[in-house]
Design a protein around this motif. Structure first.
Motif, PDB file in Angstrom:
ATOM      1  N   UNK A 135      66.448  64.052  51.495  1.00 22.92           N
ATOM      2  CA  UNK A 135      65.025  63.786  51.718  1.00 22.92           C
ATOM      3  C   UNK A 135      64.398  64.767  52.718  1.00 22.92           C
ATOM      4  N   UNK A 136      65.219  65.674  53.272  1.00 23.00           N
ATOM      5  CA  UNK A 136      64.673  66.668  54.204  1.00 23.00           C
ATOM      6  C   UNK A 136      64.110  66.049  55.467  1.00 23.00           C
ATOM      7  N   UNK A 137      64.790  64.993  55.950  1.00 26.07           N
ATOM      8  CA  UNK A 137      64.243  64.207  57.070  1.00 26.07           C
ATOM      9  C   UNK A 137      65.125  64.305  58.317  1.00 26.07           C
ATOM     10  N   UNK A 138      64.481  64.488  59.471  1.00 22.95           N
ATOM     11  CA  UNK A 138      65.167  64.343  60.758  1.00 22.95           C
ATOM     12  C   UNK A 138      64.449  63.227  61.511  1.00 22.95           C
ATOM     13  N   UNK A 139      65.054  62.043  61.573  1.00 24.50           N
ATOM     14  CA  UNK A 139      64.408  60.869  62.177  1.00 24.50           C
ATOM     15  C   UNK A 139      65.385  60.179  63.134  1.00 24.50           C
ATOM     16  N   UNK A 140      65.373  60.604  64.403  1.00 21.60           N
ATOM     17  CA  UNK A 140      66.340  60.045  65.358  1.00 21.60           C
ATOM     18  C   UNK A 140      66.263  58.519  65.446  1.00 21.60           C
ATOM     19  N   UNK A 141      65.029  57.958  65.367  1.00 22.59           N
ATOM     20  CA  UNK A 141      64.897  56.501  65.522  1.00 22.59           C
ATOM     21  C   UNK A 141      65.545  55.719  64.384  1.00 22.59           C
ATOM     22  N   UNK A 142      65.795  56.395  63.270  1.00 24.60           N
ATOM     23  CA  UNK A 142      66.498  55.725  62.171  1.00 24.60           C
ATOM     24  C   UNK A 142      67.924  56.257  62.029  1.00 24.60           C
ATOM     25  N   UNK A 143      68.351  57.091  63.003  1.00 18.44           N
ATOM     26  CA  UNK A 143      69.699  57.660  62.947  1.00 18.44           C
ATOM     27  C   UNK A 143      69.922  58.509  61.703  1.00 18.44           C
ATOM     28  N   UNK A 144      68.900  59.274  61.333  1.00 14.25           N
ATOM     29  CA  UNK A 144      68.950  60.014  60.074  1.00 14.25           C
ATOM     30  C   UNK A 144      68.724  61.507  60.306  1.00 14.25           C
ATOM     31  N   UNK A 145      69.601  62.339  59.767  1.00 12.74           N
ATOM     32  CA  UNK A 145      69.385  63.778  59.871  1.00 12.74           C
ATOM     33  C   UNK A 145      69.947  64.503  58.656  1.00 12.74           C
ATOM     34  N   UNK A 146      69.047  64.841  57.724  1.00 16.60           N
ATOM     35  CA  UNK A 146      69.480  65.530  56.507  1.00 16.60           C
ATOM     36  C   UNK A 146      69.841  66.989  56.765  1.00 16.60           C
TER      37      UNK A 146
END
Ligand SMILES: [Zn+2]
Length: 541
Positions: A135-146
């Motif tokens: 998804x091309x997402x870097x979202x620290x608050x959701x613990x997500x880093x593509x």
């Protein structure tokens, strides 16, 4: 409660009600019809920024604001200059992708679209390695880093639209799209990562619109705010490919298209495709100034606090003809919001006792180009943002008649929900959230730029439970608009429009603004809103 307070509240309430009534009668759809007819006429050429249509539109708005007695909102001027650059990007040929065992070439407009924001004559993407980055997402608050562990310099990333919550309810905000799901975010993040190219895989469900919307949006020149680095920090190539093309690409790469599904699973790792892509994009560009239009009704006792109404005057201009019509009139989108703003402004000017707070009417440019006019305003505000109490935005009011419901886009974000609910009750209506929160509509109009900088923002859509024809019919009207008129030359005004629902919606929005205009409190963001932190920080200063 102090004994004195109750009578005082009663007196205030009665005086407020009396004022409501005086102004309510002013909202009858007459001003709305008058303005929308002009704004959506062929003579205004679809109101594209920089076109003769812009000159006509902003002059018209200025004249009408003057007529109803509103003051210029930017010092002595009704205009705020918005410096932009108009880029026509033309890919020199098909988008070529070479794998170990062959190659595919995608045709411009039918299979892919691509452009560059870089203000230069030509950009060349040559044999750029392709990587599928979920998804091309870097979202620290959701613990997500593509992008974890991935160096994308020189590479072209392929990403999916929306966010993983659309597949797995437990991720992100579930079916409610976060800003990470928006295509604008995908391009911003790819640029932060240093990618050379970024291509989004279009998919009608998660995107919430068909390929025709992408195609028509990208087949014309595109506008951007001017940047000091001439957008050299952006990826050289930004674009979309169809789902079919993505499947062909995965086949070429010898990977299963299932990886698109795996992208929504925790622990997903980016997949190098072993495919190289090349494209030359030729540019012509022109730097020009477009204009936001601002008018002011000064407050009577707290004039240094501001309640905003916004709408966008621009639409797509002239473009690819459909059934012989090349003028994208944009009657619903957003001549309707602009006309509603004028009607509400008119109602405020007719009040005997004007609101305590100042009311600002801001009609922005270049919404269709990526919310540019409102972004410029919010980064170059005329009135201090910490004294800007709320923004009430209007974008697309629909002529489907009266409804029992009011759809609050982004319901749950701010205290403004409670204001609209109270106003709706008076019309024997109820509020509810979007039926399709995965569409990310809270990020798709100008109130979003106010939200981004922390100002609580309200955006409603007309309901779907038609008083006359029921819910199925109401839903069908909306679907038909999305399929056959949205961003097409068929979005036109005609005298058969049923304005009764629009009149009710304008009345609601008028009442919300009136109430906030007479209060002393600042409505806030509800806890859990991603915009709360910005407001808290701003008001502490
Ligand atoms: Zn719009």
């Amino acid at each position: 409660m102090n004994k004195l307070i109750l009578p005082i509240i009663l007196v205030l309430t009665i005086s407020v009600l009396v004022s409501y009534r005086a102004a309510d009668s002013a909202i009858d759809g007459k001003a709305f019809a008058k303005h929308i007819k002009v704004l959506a006429s062929d003579a205004f050429e679809g109101r594209k920024p920089f076109s003769p249509g812009e000159a006509k539109t902003i002059e018209y708005l200025k004249t009408e604001f003057e007529k109803i007695g509103l003051k210029p909102g930017n010092g002595k001027s009704y205009f705020q200059e918005v410096p932009m650059v108009d880029i026509v990007s033309t890919p020199a040929g098909p988008l070529v992708m070479k794998g170990k065992d062959g190659e595919i070439s995608l045709n411009y407009l039918t299979d892919y679209v691509a452009a560059t924001r870089r203000v230069q004559d030509q950009v060349k993407v040559e044999n750029s390695e392709m990587v599928f980055a979920g998804y091309g997402i870097v979202a620290p608050e959701y613990g997500w880093n593509d992008y974890a562990g991935l160096d994308v310099k020189g590479k072209t990333v392929l990403v999916l639209v929306n966010d993983p919550g659309i597949v797995d309810d437990k991720l992100f905000k579930g079916n409610t799209m976060t800003y990470y799901g928006r295509w604008t975010y995908k391009f911003e993040e790819a640029a932060r990562q240093g990618a050379t190219g970024v291509l989004i895989v279009h998919d009608t469900g998660p995107a919430s619109y068909g390929w025709s919307v992408v195609r028509s949006g990208w087949s014309k020149s595109k506008l951007y705010l001017q940047a000091e680095d001439d957008n050299r920090s952006r990826a050289a190539m930004e674009g979309w490919i169809t789902l079919e093309s993505a499947k062909k690409l995965f086949k070429l790469a010898g990977v299963s298209p299932d990886i698109m599904h795996k992208a929504s699973q925790e622990g997903f790792k980016p997949v190098p495709l072993g495919v190289k892509t090349s494209l030359v994009i030729n540019n012509t560009f022109k730097k020009s100034i477009s204009h936001n239009v601002i008018a002011l009704l000064p407050g009577t006792s707290r004039a240094n606090e501001y309640v905003f109404y916004t709408a966008h005057w621009d639409h797509l201009g002239k473009g690819e003809p459909i059934n012989g019509d090349s003028i994208y009139n944009g009657a619903a989108d957003d001549a309707s919001g602009t006309a509603a703003l004028m009607e509400i402004a008119t109602a405020f000017t007719k009040l005997k006792k004007k609101p305590a707070r100042s009311i600002v009417f801001l009609v922005v440019t270049a919404e269709e180009q990526g919310l540019l006019g409102s972004e410029y305003y919010c980064t170059h505000p005329v009135f201090p943002l910490d004294k800007t109490v709320a923004d009430i935005n209007m974008d697309v009011l629909q002529p489907f008649g009266r409804t029992k419901d009011v759809i609050v886009v982004g319901k749950g974000q701010s205290d403004l929900d409670d204001y609209i609910e109270a106003a709706a009750k008076k019309q024997d209506r109820f509020t509810r959230g979007e039926p399709n929160p995965s569409g990310g509509w809270y990020f798709r109009s100008d109130h979003f730029n106010f939200a981004k900088v922390g100002v609580p923002s309200l955006y409603i859509e007309n309901g779907v439970i038609s008083r006359q024809h029921g819910e199925e019919w109401g839903k069908q009207q909306k679907e038909e608009f999305n399929l056959y008129r949205y961003h097409m030359p068929t979005d036109e005004y005609n005298d058969k429009w049923d304005l009764s629902g629009i009149v009710e919606d304008m009345t609601l929005l008028y009442e919300v603004g009136y109430r906030i205009g007479n209060e002393t409190i600042y409505p806030g963001w509800k806890s859990g809103s991603e915009f709360k932190a910005a407001r808290d920080k701003m008001l502490k200063k």
